[in-house]
Design a protein around this motif. Structure first.
Motif, PDB file in Angstrom:
ATOM      1  N   LEU A 164      40.391  46.899  48.218  1.00  0.00           N
ATOM      2  CA  LEU A 164      40.088  46.084  46.802  1.00  0.00           C
ATOM      3  C   LEU A 164      38.892  45.378  47.201  1.00  0.00           C
ATOM      4  CD1 LEU A 164      43.437  45.152  45.647  1.00  0.00           C
ATOM      5  CD2 LEU A 164      42.093  47.147  44.721  1.00  0.00           C
ATOM      6  N   PHE A 165      38.672  44.688  48.072  1.00  0.00           N
ATOM      7  CA  PHE A 165      37.567  43.768  48.319  1.00  0.00           C
ATOM      8  C   PHE A 165      36.240  44.634  48.778  1.00  0.00           C
ATOM      9  CE2 PHE A 165      34.804  41.598  51.802  1.00  0.00           C
ATOM     10  CZ  PHE A 165      34.273  40.648  50.966  1.00  0.00           C
ATOM     11  N   MET A 166      36.471  45.618  49.469  1.00  0.00           N
ATOM     12  CA  MET A 166      35.434  46.575  49.780  1.00  0.00           C
ATOM     13  C   MET A 166      35.035  47.275  48.669  1.00  0.00           C
ATOM     14  SD  MET A 166      34.332  46.406  52.916  1.00  0.00           S
ATOM     15  CE  MET A 166      34.856  45.529  54.155  1.00  0.00           C
ATOM     16  N   ALA A 184      37.682  41.820  43.090  1.00  0.00           N
ATOM     17  CA  ALA A 184      37.718  40.774  43.841  1.00  0.00           C
ATOM     18  C   ALA A 184      38.999  39.866  43.397  1.00  0.00           C
ATOM     19  CB  ALA A 184      36.617  39.980  43.708  1.00  0.00           C
ATOM     20  N   HIS A 185      39.472  39.753  41.953  1.00  0.00           N
ATOM     21  CA  HIS A 185      40.657  38.997  41.810  1.00  0.00           C
ATOM     22  C   HIS A 185      41.767  39.705  42.110  1.00  0.00           C
ATOM     23  CE1 HIS A 185      43.082  36.473  39.121  1.00  0.00           C
ATOM     24  NE2 HIS A 185      43.562  37.838  38.580  1.00  0.00           N
ATOM     25  N   SER A 186      41.779  41.038  41.983  1.00  0.00           N
ATOM     26  CA  SER A 186      42.923  41.845  42.408  1.00  0.00           C
ATOM     27  C   SER A 186      43.168  41.610  43.908  1.00  0.00           C
ATOM     28  CB  SER A 186      42.815  43.405  42.110  1.00  0.00           C
ATOM     29  OG  SER A 186      42.657  43.519  40.545  1.00  0.00           O
ATOM     30  N   PRO A 192      46.560  35.962  48.503  1.00  0.00           N
ATOM     31  CA  PRO A 192      46.169  34.813  47.961  1.00  0.00           C
ATOM     32  C   PRO A 192      45.382  33.918  48.988  1.00  0.00           C
ATOM     33  CG  PRO A 192      48.424  35.106  47.351  1.00  0.00           C
ATOM     34  CD  PRO A 192      48.161  36.071  48.352  1.00  0.00           C
ATOM     35  N   ARG A 193      45.561  34.243  50.400  1.00  0.00           N
ATOM     36  CA  ARG A 193      44.839  33.283  51.343  1.00  0.00           C
ATOM     37  C   ARG A 193      43.792  34.050  52.021  1.00  0.00           C
ATOM     38  NH1 ARG A 193      46.448  28.590  52.738  1.00  0.00           N
ATOM     39  NH2 ARG A 193      45.850  28.874  54.990  1.00  0.00           N
ATOM     40  N   PHE A 194      43.006  35.045  51.390  1.00  0.00           N
ATOM     41  CA  PHE A 194      42.100  35.929  51.709  1.00  0.00           C
ATOM     42  C   PHE A 194      40.506  35.002  51.301  1.00  0.00           C
ATOM     43  CE2 PHE A 194      40.242  40.488  51.364  1.00  0.00           C
ATOM     44  CZ  PHE A 194      39.288  40.209  52.181  1.00  0.00           C
ATOM     45  N   PHE A 195      39.907  34.302  52.204  1.00  0.00           N
ATOM     46  CA  PHE A 195      39.003  33.573  51.541  1.00  0.00           C
ATOM     47  C   PHE A 195      37.576  34.394  51.287  1.00  0.00           C
ATOM     48  CE2 PHE A 195      34.759  32.128  52.825  1.00  0.00           C
ATOM     49  CZ  PHE A 195      34.679  30.819  52.215  1.00  0.00           C
ATOM     50  N   ASN A 196      37.412  35.589  51.829  1.00  0.00           N
ATOM     51  CA  ASN A 196      36.353  36.249  51.464  1.00  0.00           C
ATOM     52  C   ASN A 196      36.606  36.861  50.010  1.00  0.00           C
ATOM     53  OD1 ASN A 196      35.104  36.264  53.874  1.00  0.00           O
ATOM     54  ND2 ASN A 196      35.659  38.087  54.846  1.00  0.00           N
ATOM     55  N   ALA A 197      37.596  37.456  49.757  1.00  0.00           N
ATOM     56  CA  ALA A 197      37.911  37.817  48.503  1.00  0.00           C
ATOM     57  C   ALA A 197      37.849  36.444  47.203  1.00  0.00           C
ATOM     58  CB  ALA A 197      39.463  38.371  48.229  1.00  0.00           C
ATOM     59  N   LEU A 200      34.209  35.497  46.849  1.00  0.00           N
ATOM     60  CA  LEU A 200      33.271  36.623  46.175  1.00  0.00           C
ATOM     61  C   LEU A 200      33.708  36.564  44.678  1.00  0.00           C
ATOM     62  CD1 LEU A 200      31.732  39.043  45.921  1.00  0.00           C
ATOM     63  CD2 LEU A 200      33.646  40.611  46.373  1.00  0.00           C
ATOM     64  N   GLU A 201      35.045  36.307  44.366  1.00  0.00           N
ATOM     65  CA  GLU A 201      35.541  36.166  43.162  1.00  0.00           C
ATOM     66  C   GLU A 201      34.624  34.994  42.425  1.00  0.00           C
ATOM     67  OE1 GLU A 201      39.217  35.380  40.099  1.00  0.00           O
ATOM     68  OE2 GLU A 201      39.618  35.379  42.174  1.00  0.00           O
ATOM     69  N   LEU A 202      34.744  33.721  43.071  1.00  0.00           N
ATOM     70  CA  LEU A 202      34.049  32.622  42.717  1.00  0.00           C
ATOM     71  C   LEU A 202      32.375  32.859  42.338  1.00  0.00           C
ATOM     72  CD1 LEU A 202      33.676  29.584  42.090  1.00  0.00           C
ATOM     73  CD2 LEU A 202      33.365  29.414  44.514  1.00  0.00           C
ATOM     74  N   ARG A 203      31.728  33.590  43.160  1.00  0.00           N
ATOM     75  CA  ARG A 203      30.565  33.935  43.309  1.00  0.00           C
ATOM     76  C   ARG A 203      30.315  34.812  41.737  1.00  0.00           C
ATOM     77  NH1 ARG A 203      27.228  37.758  45.420  1.00  0.00           N
ATOM     78  NH2 ARG A 203      28.971  38.441  46.904  1.00  0.00           N
ATOM     79  N   LEU A 204      31.085  35.691  41.720  1.00  0.00           N
ATOM     80  CA  LEU A 204      30.884  36.490  40.369  1.00  0.00           C
ATOM     81  C   LEU A 204      31.214  35.866  39.086  1.00  0.00           C
ATOM     82  CD1 LEU A 204      32.462  39.901  42.121  1.00  0.00           C
ATOM     83  CD2 LEU A 204      30.107  39.476  41.691  1.00  0.00           C
TER      84      LEU A 204
END
Length: 324
Positions: A164-166, A184-186, A192-197, A200-204
């Motif tokens: 989902l991140f990719m 990214a949200h999914s 829930p402890r996947f920093f990159n996701a 990315l959600e925060l940036r978007l």
């Protein structure tokens, strides 16, 4: 005189003087016959709710790391006890992680894209996709082919949050920011402890929020504006929960400075600085962020949002680390 009659007499006396009983509890009349006892009011308690309360608990918990590695690139490294294939295959994947381009990684990963074990196929395709991301080759057809291999791999051993991140990165590269944010949200919901996701959600969120960017008109709905900022603060809180330490704030600051494509005076970015300043105990950064937030371009919901940011500042104390 019985106690009940005495109390009744006191009540009649207060009523006769015209001074309400509740008021008499705070201020004695100038002329009195019976003793008057002043009642102390409880001092007002600081209000801290919502994200402020959550951050308060995180700061009390301090730098407590779990058994996982939330900043790692793959679920195989983020979580303990997840293995795939043979030891030799895992060594090949470790070497593949050092490749700097798709041409360099494909000889190691492509032969495993058709492995009978779905977990091996997934891991090999994931490493291919990761290399493409690092090399800036998301537009290469081999990146999409790797995602197709990951999509087709079926198993129940661990979450497919990396896929989902990719997909989120792929959608962002195609300038479909709404779809990218949904992926990214999914991914963050699934893990829930996947920093990159989470990052990315925060940036978007910052990129998409018109009020956060300062691009909204003065006549837009205040409720929409407030919702955008609360969602931003909630995203920051989820990241802080990974490990409530100053280094988390520093990590996120660095990420945003390198990846964010919004102007430095964007209200959302200024609000984020308040949160990160409190998290890292940098009072100057936190208060400076709030002062900047109140400067133009002010969002239409500046009042209620500033009040929430001011609540966060109550978490700063004199025992915090001094500004660097």
């Amino acid at each position: 005189m019985p106690l009940t009659r005495a109390l009744a007499g006191l009540t009649m006396l207060v009523m006769a003087t015209g001074v309400p009983f509740a008021a008499g509890a705070q201020q004695c009349p100038a002329f009195r016959v019976v003793p008057c006892v002043l009642m102390k009011e409880d001092p007002p308690q600081p209000q801290c709710s919502g994200v402020c309360e959550e951050l308060s608990k995180q700061l009390e918990r301090g730098c407590t790391a779990g058994t996982d590695q939330p900043y790692a690139d793959t679920v195989f490294l983020r979580r303990e006890g997840i293995a795939f294939g043979s030891a030799e295959m895992r060594r090949d994947m470790a070497l593949a992680a050092l490749a700097e381009s798709l041409d360099g990684v494909m000889p190691l990963t492509a032969p495993l894209h058709g492995d009978p074990d779905a977990r091996v196929r997934y891991a090999a395709a994931l490493q291919t996709a990761l290399t493409a991301v690092r090399a800036g080759q998301i537009g290469d057809p081999r990146f999409a082919e790797a995602l197709a291999v990951m999509e087709a791999a079926e198993f129940d051993d661990f979450p497919r949050s990396d896929l989902l991140f990719m997909k989120a990165l792929q959608a962002e590269a195609a300038n479909d920011l709404r779809q990218a944010r949904a992926f990214a949200h999914s991914a963050a919901v699934l893990e829930p402890r996947f920093f990159n996701a989470l990052a990315l959600e925060l940036r978007l969120t910052l990129l998409q929020g018109s009020h956060l960017r300062g691009a909204a008109g003065r006549f837009d709905a205040p409720e929409t504006c407030t919702a955008e900022f609360r969602q931003l603060l909630a995203s920051l809180a989820r990241i802080a929960d990974l490990e409530p330490c100053p280094r988390v704030a520093a990590h996120l600051e660095l990420y945003l400075s390198r990846q964010l494509r919004v102007p430095d005076q964007a209200p959302g970015l200024r609000a984020a600085r308040v949160y990160l300043g409190v998290l890292s105990r940098r009072e100057g950064m936190a208060r400076g962020g709030l002062e900047a937030f109140l400067q133009p371009p002010q969002p239409i919901c500046a009042g209620p949002v500033a009040a929430e940011l001011q609540d966060l500042l109550t978490l700063l104390d004199s025992n915090g680390d001094p500004d660097p």
